[in-house]
Design a protein around this motif. Structure first.
Motif, PDB file in Angstrom:
ATOM      1  N   ASP A  40     -22.318 -20.218 -44.998  1.00 41.30           N
ATOM      2  CA  ASP A  40     -22.075 -20.760 -46.337  1.00 41.30           C
ATOM      3  C   ASP A  40     -22.216 -22.291 -46.396  1.00 41.30           C
ATOM      4  O   ASP A  40     -21.888 -22.907 -47.392  1.00 41.30           O
ATOM      5  N   GLU A  41     -22.762 -22.887 -45.334  1.00 40.95           N
ATOM      6  CA  GLU A  41     -22.966 -24.339 -45.311  1.00 40.95           C
ATOM      7  C   GLU A  41     -24.161 -24.737 -46.163  1.00 40.95           C
ATOM      8  O   GLU A  41     -25.126 -23.979 -46.313  1.00 40.95           O
ATOM      9  N   ASP A  42     -24.122 -25.959 -46.667  1.00 38.44           N
ATOM     10  CA  ASP A  42     -25.212 -26.535 -47.444  1.00 38.44           C
ATOM     11  C   ASP A  42     -26.408 -26.796 -46.517  1.00 38.44           C
ATOM     12  O   ASP A  42     -26.237 -27.312 -45.405  1.00 38.44           O
ATOM     13  N   VAL A  43     -27.602 -26.451 -46.979  1.00 38.81           N
ATOM     14  CA  VAL A  43     -28.813 -26.594 -46.178  1.00 38.81           C
ATOM     15  C   VAL A  43     -29.033 -28.044 -45.742  1.00 38.81           C
ATOM     16  O   VAL A  43     -29.414 -28.300 -44.598  1.00 38.81           O
ATOM     17  N   ASP A  44     -28.782 -28.997 -46.626  1.00 36.39           N
ATOM     18  CA  ASP A  44     -28.957 -30.404 -46.251  1.00 36.39           C
ATOM     19  C   ASP A  44     -28.052 -30.783 -45.085  1.00 36.39           C
ATOM     20  O   ASP A  44     -28.465 -31.521 -44.185  1.00 36.39           O
ATOM     21  N   HIS A  45     -26.822 -30.276 -45.094  1.00 37.81           N
ATOM     22  CA  HIS A  45     -25.898 -30.558 -43.988  1.00 37.81           C
ATOM     23  C   HIS A  45     -26.399 -29.938 -42.691  1.00 37.81           C
ATOM     24  O   HIS A  45     -26.347 -30.558 -41.622  1.00 37.81           O
ATOM     25  N   VAL A  46     -26.896 -28.710 -42.762  1.00 39.46           N
ATOM     26  CA  VAL A  46     -27.410 -28.033 -41.575  1.00 39.46           C
ATOM     27  C   VAL A  46     -28.621 -28.786 -41.028  1.00 39.46           C
ATOM     28  O   VAL A  46     -28.723 -29.017 -39.818  1.00 39.46           O
ATOM     29  N   LEU A  47     -29.524 -29.209 -41.898  1.00 41.85           N
ATOM     30  CA  LEU A  47     -30.697 -29.967 -41.457  1.00 41.85           C
ATOM     31  C   LEU A  47     -30.290 -31.270 -40.781  1.00 41.85           C
ATOM     32  O   LEU A  47     -30.828 -31.633 -39.736  1.00 41.85           O
ATOM     33  N   ALA A  48     -29.345 -31.985 -41.377  1.00 43.34           N
ATOM     34  CA  ALA A  48     -28.875 -33.241 -40.788  1.00 43.34           C
ATOM     35  C   ALA A  48     -28.248 -32.980 -39.423  1.00 43.34           C
ATOM     36  O   ALA A  48     -28.489 -33.727 -38.462  1.00 43.34           O
ATOM     37  N   ASN A  49     -27.461 -31.917 -39.322  1.00 45.64           N
ATOM     38  CA  ASN A  49     -26.822 -31.554 -38.062  1.00 45.64           C
ATOM     39  C   ASN A  49     -27.869 -31.213 -37.005  1.00 45.64           C
ATOM     40  O   ASN A  49     -27.763 -31.633 -35.849  1.00 45.64           O
ATOM     41  N   MET A  50     -28.888 -30.463 -37.381  1.00 42.12           N
ATOM     42  CA  MET A  50     -29.951 -30.115 -36.441  1.00 42.12           C
ATOM     43  C   MET A  50     -30.645 -31.376 -35.947  1.00 42.12           C
ATOM     44  O   MET A  50     -30.969 -31.495 -34.763  1.00 42.12           O
ATOM     45  N   ARG A  53     -33.254 -24.820 -33.457  1.00 41.85           N
ATOM     46  CA  ARG A  53     -32.657 -23.566 -33.909  1.00 41.85           C
ATOM     47  C   ARG A  53     -31.146 -23.647 -33.785  1.00 41.85           C
ATOM     48  O   ARG A  53     -30.629 -24.279 -32.870  1.00 41.85           O
ATOM     49  N   LEU A  54     -30.463 -22.947 -34.684  1.00 43.12           N
ATOM     50  CA  LEU A  54     -29.008 -22.837 -34.601  1.00 43.12           C
ATOM     51  C   LEU A  54     -28.594 -21.409 -34.910  1.00 43.12           C
ATOM     52  O   LEU A  54     -29.121 -20.803 -35.852  1.00 43.12           O
ATOM     53  N   PRO A  55     -27.640 -20.864 -34.153  1.00 44.15           N
ATOM     54  CA  PRO A  55     -27.076 -19.589 -34.541  1.00 44.15           C
ATOM     55  C   PRO A  55     -26.279 -19.781 -35.834  1.00 44.15           C
ATOM     56  O   PRO A  55     -25.701 -20.840 -36.061  1.00 44.15           O
ATOM     57  N   VAL A  56     -26.279 -18.762 -36.669  1.00 45.13           N
ATOM     58  CA  VAL A  56     -25.542 -18.798 -37.934  1.00 45.13           C
ATOM     59  C   VAL A  56     -24.393 -17.808 -37.820  1.00 45.13           C
ATOM     60  O   VAL A  56     -24.601 -16.628 -37.533  1.00 45.13           O
ATOM     61  N   LEU A  57     -23.172 -18.322 -38.032  1.00 45.37           N
ATOM     62  CA  LEU A  57     -21.972 -17.495 -37.947  1.00 45.37           C
ATOM     63  C   LEU A  57     -21.325 -17.378 -39.317  1.00 45.37           C
ATOM     64  O   LEU A  57     -21.457 -18.280 -40.148  1.00 45.37           O
ATOM     65  N   ASN A  58     -20.623 -16.271 -39.536  1.00 45.67           N
ATOM     66  CA  ASN A  58     -19.793 -16.202 -40.737  1.00 45.67           C
ATOM     67  C   ASN A  58     -18.458 -16.852 -40.408  1.00 45.67           C
ATOM     68  O   ASN A  58     -18.228 -17.290 -39.274  1.00 45.67           O
ATOM     69  N   ARG A  59     -17.558 -16.925 -41.365  1.00 44.03           N
ATOM     70  CA  ARG A  59     -16.287 -17.629 -41.140  1.00 44.03           C
ATOM     71  C   ARG A  59     -15.350 -16.885 -40.190  1.00 44.03           C
ATOM     72  O   ARG A  59     -14.375 -17.459 -39.717  1.00 44.03           O
ATOM     73  N   ASP A  60     -15.687 -15.632 -39.856  1.00 44.44           N
ATOM     74  CA  ASP A  60     -14.946 -14.904 -38.821  1.00 44.44           C
ATOM     75  C   ASP A  60     -15.537 -15.171 -37.438  1.00 44.44           C
ATOM     76  O   ASP A  60     -15.149 -14.545 -36.460  1.00 44.44           O
TER      77      ASP A  60
END
Length: 98
Positions: free
Chosen positions: A54-64, A71-78
């Protein structure tokens, strides 16, 4: 090879415990003389960086970019694995910027 994947998640007891890449296999496996009987845990990357679904794409891109990963694994909040996102995925969807 069948999946044409450069990275695979490694799970244990329904939790993400690592990632293994083709580079891991070469650097920590083949280059050190380890054979096909080597355990995945002996060559995988244990420090897993990830993002949430549920993260914002811009935040994920900046983090990458900050992490210098493609590549990053995508997790749900659990903290259950729900996918893997790559720069290529984002580029195909027109999400990346110059």
């Amino acid at each position: 090879d069948k999946l044409d994947a450069g990275v695979m998640p490694v799970g244990e007891n329904d939790r993400l415990v690592g990632m293994i890449t083709d580079r891991d296999m070469v650097i920590r496996g083949i280059a050190l003389g380890k054979g096909p009987d080597t355990k995945v845990r002996d060559v995988m990357s244990q420090e897993v960086r990830y993002c949430f679904d549920d993260e914002d794409v811009d935040h994920v891109l900046a983090n990458m970019g900050d992490l210098q990963v493609r590549r990053l694994p995508v997790l749900n909040r659990d903290k259950r694995l729900v996918g893997i996102i790559s720069l290529g995925d984002l580029a195909r969807k027109g999400e990346t910027r110059e």
